[in-house]
Each structure stands twice: as C-alpha cells, then as structure tokens.
Motif scaffolding. Structure first.
Motif, short mmCIF file in Angstrom:
data_model
loop_
_atom_site.label_atom_id
_atom_site.label_comp_id
_atom_site.label_asym_id
_atom_site.label_seq_id
_atom_site.Cartn_x
_atom_site.Cartn_y
_atom_site.Cartn_z
N THR A 51 0.83 -1.20 0.00
CA THR A 51 0.00 0.00 0.00
C THR A 51 0.87 1.26 0.00
N PRO A 52 0.70 2.13 -0.98
CA PRO A 52 1.54 3.34 -1.04
C PRO A 52 1.32 4.23 0.18
N LEU A 53 2.37 4.96 0.53
CA LEU A 53 2.26 5.93 1.63
C LEU A 53 1.67 7.24 1.17
N VAL A 54 1.61 7.44 -0.15
CA VAL A 54 1.02 8.65 -0.71
C VAL A 54 0.17 8.24 -1.90
N ALA A 55 -0.80 9.06 -2.25
CA ALA A 55 -1.57 8.81 -3.47
C ALA A 55 -0.65 9.02 -4.67
N PRO A 56 -0.49 8.01 -5.53
CA PRO A 56 0.41 8.16 -6.68
C PRO A 56 -0.27 8.94 -7.81
N TYR A 57 0.46 9.91 -8.37
CA TYR A 57 -0.06 10.69 -9.49
C TYR A 57 0.79 10.56 -10.75
N TRP A 58 1.94 9.90 -10.63
CA TRP A 58 2.75 9.57 -11.80
C TRP A 58 3.39 8.22 -11.56
N LEU A 59 3.33 7.36 -12.57
CA LEU A 59 3.78 5.97 -12.44
C LEU A 59 4.62 5.61 -13.65
N GLN A 60 5.74 4.95 -13.40
CA GLN A 60 6.66 4.57 -14.47
C GLN A 60 7.30 3.23 -14.13
N THR A 61 7.29 2.27 -15.05
CA THR A 61 8.05 1.04 -14.83
C THR A 61 9.51 1.30 -15.16
N TYR A 62 10.39 0.63 -14.42
CA TYR A 62 11.83 0.85 -14.59
C TYR A 62 12.56 -0.46 -14.36
N ILE A 63 13.50 -0.77 -15.25
CA ILE A 63 14.27 -2.01 -15.15
C ILE A 63 15.74 -1.66 -14.99
N SER A 64 16.32 -2.04 -13.84
CA SER A 64 17.75 -1.86 -13.64
C SER A 64 18.46 -3.13 -14.11
N GLY A 283 4.08 21.75 -5.54
CA GLY A 283 3.22 21.75 -6.71
C GLY A 283 1.86 21.17 -6.38
N ALA A 284 0.93 21.33 -7.30
CA ALA A 284 -0.45 20.92 -7.10
C ALA A 284 -0.77 19.69 -7.94
N ARG A 285 -1.93 19.12 -7.70
CA ARG A 285 -2.36 17.89 -8.36
C ARG A 285 -2.32 18.02 -9.89
N ASP A 286 -2.74 19.15 -10.41
CA ASP A 286 -2.87 19.29 -11.86
C ASP A 286 -1.62 19.83 -12.54
N ASP A 287 -0.50 19.91 -11.81
CA ASP A 287 0.74 20.31 -12.46
C ASP A 287 1.27 19.22 -13.38
N GLN A 288 0.96 17.95 -13.09
CA GLN A 288 1.19 16.80 -13.96
C GLN A 288 2.66 16.56 -14.30
N ILE A 289 3.22 15.57 -13.64
CA ILE A 289 4.59 15.13 -13.87
C ILE A 289 4.68 14.39 -15.20
N THR A 290 5.82 14.54 -15.88
CA THR A 290 6.12 13.78 -17.09
C THR A 290 7.53 13.21 -16.96
N GLY A 291 7.92 12.37 -17.91
CA GLY A 291 9.26 11.81 -17.88
C GLY A 291 9.34 10.53 -18.67
N GLY A 292 10.26 9.66 -18.29
CA GLY A 292 10.47 8.40 -18.98
C GLY A 292 11.83 7.84 -18.63
N VAL A 293 12.34 6.95 -19.48
CA VAL A 293 13.64 6.32 -19.25
C VAL A 293 14.54 6.62 -20.43
N LEU A 294 15.71 7.19 -20.15
CA LEU A 294 16.69 7.56 -21.16
C LEU A 294 18.01 6.87 -20.84
N ASN A 295 18.50 6.04 -21.76
CA ASN A 295 19.79 5.36 -21.57
C ASN A 295 19.84 4.59 -20.25
N GLY A 296 18.72 4.01 -19.85
CA GLY A 296 18.69 3.25 -18.61
C GLY A 296 18.57 4.09 -17.36
N VAL A 297 18.36 5.40 -17.52
CA VAL A 297 18.21 6.31 -16.39
C VAL A 297 16.80 6.87 -16.40
N LEU A 298 16.12 6.82 -15.26
CA LEU A 298 14.78 7.38 -15.16
C LEU A 298 14.87 8.89 -14.99
#
Length: 695
Positions: A51-64, A283-298
């Motif tokens: 169970t998360p400790l915070v409500a998640p607003y951005w989610l990304q899978t990552y493989i090390s 920041g606020a809920r609607d600021d909306q995080i973005t991102g991804g994985v570049l060269n194995g780095v999140l």
C-alpha cells in the motif's frame, strides 16, 4: 418465431439510435468488453504492490541491471517498489552544478559557479563527476570567502553633480564569480552647495573582481552602482538608489572534502552536488509530472521544481539534473535527447517552444542544455497555431509533438539544424498531458472533442458515431485535464480513463480494442495514474498461496500466477491509495464488479409490426451455476424508452430458455446483468417472439 443474433462482440454504440445498430452491437453496457466476437465481462484489479504511503499521481516502470521496479510519485514524495520492498527516493536538496574539482592526494577542492550557502560541517552528495573517486557523501570544509571591504577617506567637490548640501553615508561590498560579501561599515561625507559630488574610496580585497556601492541614507543604504577591480567611485547624484544590502557573505568559491581513494586526474566531468537532506516536492495535483527512461536512467520532470533523475540504486535519492535551470511544462526522452515543451526561461514563459538537450553519452544523462558551437542542443518556436504545448511521444523514428490545437513531427536530421519539424494535417491537439499512447495501429490520442488514431499523417476518429458524444457528455468538465490514456496489452486495448460528472478522479474507462475495433465501458476505482511494463519476478502478492478469491469465484487454475513477469502488464494507481494490476482476480480491490449488457431498438427487419418478446436463449461461455438476470422489453418508437419485464434468473448449465412476456411494441429490447464474481462471455443469443399487426 425464433431468430438468432450471432457474433455479439461488435461493441457498444451509445451515440446512434439503437434501431440504427448492427445486430451484434449493443446500445449500452457496463463492465463489458468486446473481442473475438464475444461480449465478455472485464476481469478485476487486484492489489499488486504494498500500500503506497502517498496517493500516486505519476507511475513509471523501470528495469535496472538486476531488478524491475514500479516507480511512483505523489505531490510531495516519490517511491520505488520491487514487489517486495518499498523504498522512498524523494529528492535530496536540489543539485547545484560544479565549476571544477581538483585534488591533492585524497583531498578534493570543489569550486562552484553560484553561491552555495553551505557551512563547514555540512554533509553533501557529489555525483556525476569523473573519475568516480570524486563522488559520494562527504562532510565538507567551506573555502574562505572574500574579505569585507574597508572604507578609506571620502572626499567631495562643490560642483559637477546634483547632490544637495547635507550628510551622505556609503557602504561597499566586494564580489567574485560566485557571489557578494557583506558591505563595509558605513562612512559619511558632508557636502555643501546644490551641485556637489562625493568620491567613495576603499581598500582592495584580494580575489575580488568588482565592488558594489550602497548609499546615501544612514542605516538604510541602497544599491547605487557596480564597478570593476578599482578602489574608488564618484557619486554625482544622477542615480536613484534601489536594491537592498547583502545579508550574508556568498563569495566562498566552494569547499573541500576527503575522498576515500585518490583519483587519477582532475575531474573531467564536473557533475553536481546536493545536500544530504530529503526535500519534498511542491506543486499541485494538476501540475502533472512527465518523464520516462533515457539510456537506462529514469528522468522525472516536475513542472514546479524542475528535472530530476534516478539511476536504479535504492541507496540514492532522486537528484536534480545539473546545469538545467529552466522549468518545462513537459519533458520526455527521445533518442539520446531530452525534449522540453513550454519552457520558462529566466522567468519568461515560452508556450510554443520546443527545446532539446545535447545528445547524452550511452548510459548517461545529458549535461548541456544551452546551444553552443560545440554541442547539438537547441530550441525552436512552433507558433503557427495559438495553442500551447502539451506533450510528446515517439512514433517509430519520429517524435510527435502535441499542442492544444495541432500536431508536429520532430525528426532527427543532424547538422546545424539537428531536428526538422513539420506540421501534420488537421487541427487536432491533445486534451492534456498523458492523453496519448503508442499502439500497433499508431498513436491513439484524446483530443479536445474526439478520440483519434494516426500514423504520422491524417488523424482518423475511432469514436465518432459510436461513443464520442457520450464520452464528452459524461466527462466532468472541471477535471477533464485529469483524463489519461494507458495500454492494456494483454487484451489489445487502449483505456481512455476519465472522471465522470462530479468526480475528481478517473472513475470510468472507455476501452478500445485495436484488433476488433470495438468499444467497451468499465467502472474504475478512482484511478490517478497508470503504466505498462514488465513486472518484478519477486512480486509475491499474486501467488497461488496469496490468492484471496474464494473457491467458488476463483478463475485461476491450480498453481497459476496471475502476476506473470513474462508479459507486459497494466499497473494502476488510485487515490485510495492503492497500486494494482489489471486483469487479475474477479473484483476491483475487493469491490464487486457487476456487469450489464443492453440492446434496444431490435426491429428484426420489420419496424412497423407489433411484436411480443416471450423468451430468449443466451449462449454463454461460463462455469455451470453462474447466474445472470435477464429482462425482455419493448417500445413503440425507435427512440422510446422500453418497458422491461421483471428480471428472470438464468442459471448457466441448468436453464435452456429465459421465459418472460414483454408488452407489445415495434422495437424489442434485451438486457442482461449480474453481480456474480464468475467470468462470463456471450457469443450469441436466440429471441423467441410473436409478430402481430401494425397497430
């Protein structure tokens, strides 16, 4: 008379009149998808992570190199979960770029390009420096700051200026490339006449590259002028003082620390440093995080706090990407670059701007973001349309940029231009960040008024005449920007997740199957974010031993693991907060998933005759004992509301027909529903009816 309706998997159509639909289409449904010619109940969503400790607003899978993680961020804190252990990776204090690092033995001397604000005894993290000996967590000794200047005797002349007769007070500070010292003790000078000047003098400060002069009121001196490496300034009175005195000495060039090993050379890639204290995001809920994985780095872009990265080591926190000082509305990886949309540069918003970093070295993140003759960073304004930048996503070898009212292709061409940009046909933009996904059919995106698909050219609606009107009539207008799209590859679906009227979070899903080109509708448990990717092989929540479904309702086979790590899966975050996997179990986090199918406007090629619906025989794929409530209905007009019989319980494996006589009507209606936990799929059904006259 008996007629058979085959291939009931032609989807739901909530926009056309029911009488206009094909025999295998449905006028309404709930928690039902359509594929392989079947109408089938959606499977559940079960908790897959702690169970998360915070409500998640951005989610990304990552493989090390060794572990698969689910990375998620709330408004203030960020975490990674490998299926067994949840670890907080909320940022350390923001990273600050380093000007240089040199060494003598294991003693490193670090210099900065801006005031560091550190004191001797502080602990800092140094990272991205090369060789690696420079990196780590260290207790520092602050390098000496510039001395505060000392005033010398002042002088005055009665002509050449505009200063009136009186007493004037002055203070002087020194500065270098890093920052400014405190100001000197104030010294006064008396003038006579109405056209006087005052010459301020001070002693030189070792290492200073310039000085700032403050005056003229005792105890309230304000900034007058800045000069170079001189020791005198004449105040004529022409400048109106403005700007407060410095309150701390910020001229320290850096600090020293002791490394564990001696490096081979001075630092060639100078990296950054940060404090050793966790600092929550803002920041606020609607600021909306973005991102991804570049060269194995999140990489994660917070449009309030900036750009951060995480390299897969749970012993480290998110770190500010060094040398990137702008704030972008959105940032995504593309090839070896990070692309920034709608940047704010030195406080100036650029709503049409696309910027990109220097190409990153393999396995690293970019370290330069401003175009110079020696790198390929750059930016361009796409201002042909008034809409602002929203988001971007690669499509094959091209990056598709979405504005509010248009789409552009961004293609690598090299040379001085680096990228070529071309506007794509149409005026279709993106509703909000996260409202586009990549499918085998191309990009599917939610625009301001439609759901469309394109492959780098014209965009074609996949919702018009089927669910488009219903979708936007149902969507809550105040929270529409919280809608997003995600992939459910197990069922070849795109989920359009949106908040219905009056809801703050996504409580409804319109699911499009790209193989059968059908729409289904699903309820959702206040979904806030989603990601698709490979699961951790250590995930134990979904094991056979941990299965919480009852023997009567469980749909898995003996020793089956629903959380298979061998296929890409849809992970969902909710405001509860919970983190779950789609297509697992029979409930949504324990809540019953009731389903319904309805077809109105059944005219049987005769819209004029009065008909009575007496019996039906559904062909279910379901375990024996599954119970379904069936109702027969009729209406006199194509757009009339049907009158239904009381529900009849149909038991799979026991009953052959469901018998209930409807009222007479020109258009028949058929409704099936159930709260059974068992999976159900409908392939066809028979209708037994009698036909009368026209009135």
């Amino acid at each position: 008379m008996i007629t058979t309706i085959k291939k009931t998997g032609n989807g739901v159509n909530k926009d056309l009149l029911p009488s206009e639909l094909l025999p295998g289409q449905w006028s309404d449904c709930l928690n039902v998808r359509f594929r392989n010619d079947f109408a089938e109940k959606f499977r559940g969503i079960q908790q897959g992570y702690s169970t998360p400790l915070v409500a998640p607003y951005w989610l990304q899978t990552y493989i090390s190199a060794t572990t698969r993680y689910a990375f998620y961020s709330g408004l203030a804190r960020a975490f990674v979960d490998d299926g067994v252990t949840r670890t907080e990776v909320t940022r350390f204090g923001d990273g600050v770029g380093i000007a240089s690092i040199t060494f003598v033995g294991t003693a490193a001397t670090l210099t900065v390009a801006a005031p560091h604000g550190r004191t001797t005894g502080d602990t800092v993290n140094v990272y991205l420096a090369a060789p690696n000996s420079y990196n780590g967590t260290f207790v520092i000794t602050v390098s000496a700051s510039l001395a505060t200047p000392v005033n010398s005797l002042f002088s005055t002349l009665p002509a050449g200026g505009t200063l009136a007769a009186g007493t004037y007070w002055y203070r002087v500070s020194a500065f270098n490339s890093v920052g400014e010292t405190l100001a000197s003790t104030e010294t006064s000078q008396i003038t006579v006449g109405a056209t006087s000047t005052v010459t301020v003098n001070w002693g030189a400060v070792a290492g200073a590259t310039g000085y700032k002069i403050y005056g003229r009121t005792t105890g309230a001196e304000l900034f007058i002028a800045s000069v170079g490496a001189v020791t005198t300034y004449t105040d004529t009175g022409a400048i109106v003082p403005a700007g407060a005195l410095p309150v701390t000495n910020k001229s320290s060039p850096g600090f020293t620390y002791t490394m564990l090993t001696t490096p081979a050379t001075n630092a060639t890639l100078t990296g950054a440093y940060s404090t050793n204290t966790t600092s929550n995001f803002t920041g606020a809920r609607d600021d909306q995080i973005t991102g991804g994985v570049l060269n194995g780095v999140l990489v994660m872009n917070n449009p309030v706090n900036g750009l951060y990265y995480w390299g897969g080591d749970i012993a480290t926190k998110l770190r500010k990407v060094p040398n990137y000082t702008n704030i972008a509305d959105a940032a995504r990886p593309f090839k070896n670059y990070i692309v920034f949309l709608g940047s704010t540069v030195s406080g100036v918003k650029k709503p049409h701007n696309v910027a990109w970093s220097k190409a990153a070295e393999p396995g690293a993140i970019p370290v330069e973001f401003v175009s110079t003759p020696t790198n390929d960073a750059g930016n361009v304004d796409l201002a042909e349309t008034p809409g602002q930048m929203v988001d971007c996503m690669p499509l094959g070898n091209v990056n598709i940029i979405y504005k509010q009212d248009s789409r552009y292709s961004m293609q690598y061409v090299g040379g001085n231009d680096v990228f070529a940009f071309q506007r794509l046909p149409g005026n279709d933009g993106l509703l909000s960040r996260g409202c586009v996904v990549n499918t085998p059919k191309g990009h599917v995106f939610l625009s301001n008024g439609d759901v469309k698909v394109h492959n780098g050219g014209d965009a074609t609606s996949i919702a018009d005449g089927r669910i488009r009107k219903w979708l936007f009539d149902t969507m809550d207008s105040a929270n529409a920007q919280r809608s997003f799209l995600c992939l459910n590859p197990q069922k070849t679906e795109v989920w359009v997740c949106f908040p219905s009227y009056g809801q703050a979070d996504c409580d409804t899903v319109a699911a499009w199957n790209w193989e059968s080109d059908t729409w289904g509708i699903r309820t959702a448990p206040a979904i806030t974010c989603a990601a698709t990717g490979l699961l951790s092989s250590a995930l134990t929540v979904g094991s056979w031993a941990a299965d919480t479904d009852s023997w009567e309702s469980d749909i898995t086979t003996w020793s089956e693991n629903e959380y298979s790590p061998n296929e890409s899966r849809l992970i969902l975050g909710t405001s509860a907060p919970l983190m779950g996997l789609a297509e697992t179990g029979t409930t949504d986090f324990g809540a019953t998933l009731s389903w319904m199918l309805e077809k109105q406007g059944i005219q049987l090629d005769d819209p004029d005759s009065i008909k009575v619906f007496s019996a039906s025989r559904p062909q279910f794929a379901a375990v024996a004992g599954t119970q379904v409530q069936i109702q027969h209905g009729s209406a006199m007009t194509a757009d009339g509301n049907p009158v239904y019989t009381a529900p009849v319980t149909y038991t799979v494996g026991t009953d052959n027909w469901a018998n209930a006589f409807s009222q007479g009507g020109r258009y028949l209606a058929y409704k099936l529903s159930s709260s059974s936990l068992q999976p159900v799929a409908l392939r066809s059904y028979d209708i037994d009816f009698t036909k009368g006259g026209r009135f």
